[in-house]
Design an enzyme around this catalytic site. Sequence first.
Site, PDB file in Angstrom:
ATOM      1  N   TYR A 147      -1.481  -0.036  10.137  1.00 29.36           N
ATOM      2  CA  TYR A 147      -1.761  -0.673   8.850  1.00 29.36           C
ATOM      3  C   TYR A 147      -0.553  -0.528   7.921  1.00 29.36           C
ATOM      4  O   TYR A 147       0.008  -1.511   7.428  1.00 29.36           O
ATOM      5  CB  TYR A 147      -3.015  -0.054   8.226  1.00 29.36           C
ATOM      6  CG  TYR A 147      -3.242  -0.447   6.795  1.00 29.36           C
ATOM      7  CD1 TYR A 147      -3.363  -1.789   6.442  1.00 29.36           C
ATOM      8  CD2 TYR A 147      -3.310   0.518   5.787  1.00 29.36           C
ATOM      9  CE1 TYR A 147      -3.553  -2.155   5.117  1.00 29.36           C
ATOM     10  CE2 TYR A 147      -3.508   0.161   4.478  1.00 29.36           C
ATOM     11  CZ  TYR A 147      -3.623  -1.175   4.143  1.00 29.36           C
ATOM     12  OH  TYR A 147      -3.804  -1.535   2.837  1.00 29.36           O
ATOM     13  N   THR A 191       0.817  -1.215   0.000  1.00 35.71           N
ATOM     14  CA  THR A 191       0.000   0.000   0.000  1.00 35.71           C
ATOM     15  C   THR A 191       0.851   1.264   0.000  1.00 35.71           C
ATOM     16  O   THR A 191       1.949   1.291   0.569  1.00 35.71           O
ATOM     17  CB  THR A 191      -0.914   0.020   1.246  1.00 35.71           C
ATOM     18  OG1 THR A 191      -1.497   1.315   1.365  1.00 35.71           O
ATOM     19  CG2 THR A 191      -0.149  -0.271   2.516  1.00 35.71           C
TER      20      THR A 191
END
Length: 328
Positions: free
Chosen positions: A142, A118
């Site tokens: 995350y 990501t």
Amino acid sequence: MPQPVLVTGGAGYIGAHACKALKAAGYLPVAFDSLVTGWRDAVKFGPFENGDLADRAGLDAVFARWQPVAVMHFAALSLVGDAMRDPGRYWRANLLGALNLVEAALAAGCRDMVFSSTCATYGDQDGVLLTEDTPQAPINAYGKSKQAIEQMLGDFGASHGLRSVIFRYFNVAGADPEGEIGEFHRPETHLIPLMLDAIDGRRPALTVFGSDYPTPDGTCIRDYVHVTDLVEAHVLGLKWLGEGGDSRVFCLGTGKGFSVREVIAQSRLVTNREVPVTYGDRRPGDAVSLVCGSERAVRELGWRPLRSNLEAMIADAWRWHQTGGYRG
Ligand code: UDP
């Protein structure tokens, strides 16, 4: 006999689209999913294995049964807000899940992995065009868990010959243009499906999270990529490894950002309906502007993101939205 590819998170939004693209490219996609956030109805393009990455013995059995030539790893917890509230859950699920998966794959002699990372690994870089060379500085559990997995893949590459293609991307949108699968989260947190809910009255209004950002119209800017373009890159990454390519990192974006207000305006045009909107506070953990370039993917993989324009993404999402989503 088509070559089996294990797709973790194969019942999720991106994983299901990857399974469809893999089948179209002549592979056998084996969807592996815990169904905690995925949907059984999304598994339409190959066999289904219900399991959890925390269960190493279960993973070993899946590798023994299918003998996949490669793994596409999508299964993860992926909501920035949740990660801020409960970081331990993110570290445990994402990092330990990936470690089990890598070790099970290597034990079974499977050494090619395509990994869904990501742009959240870059943190808040304030409008800089992100590329593979931008230093990573994640700001939540995350992004940090995904960066740690990237590093782990590198270590196993050096020691065990694991080869990986890592893709970094952020705002995936749209749905299968043929309407077979699409984005469907419970609860929903993403901008475009929430906006479509507001348009057709399933929610009273879309709340815009912050209108005082230092951007031209005060709302956050994101780079939206069509899910079918995104999974096409994953298939190209798999072929890259299959043809003996070395481990690589690629950013997947369009290089062009859109503000929340611009997305709302485009939705009004596509659906020909009003978008009920209220303005709220900023959402903790949100970066001001995230845009990434993908020259390397275009040049080296031959990626061609042809559907990644806002109009096509919203039109495909709207068509899917009107089907009502999955039942189970
Ligand atoms: N957003 C918003 N209202 C919502 C959901 C999202 O204003 O109900 C904004 C959010 O602040 C961000 C953009 O829309 O700037 C995209 O958010 P999303 O959750 O879809 O993806 P993220 O950028 O978090 O991956």
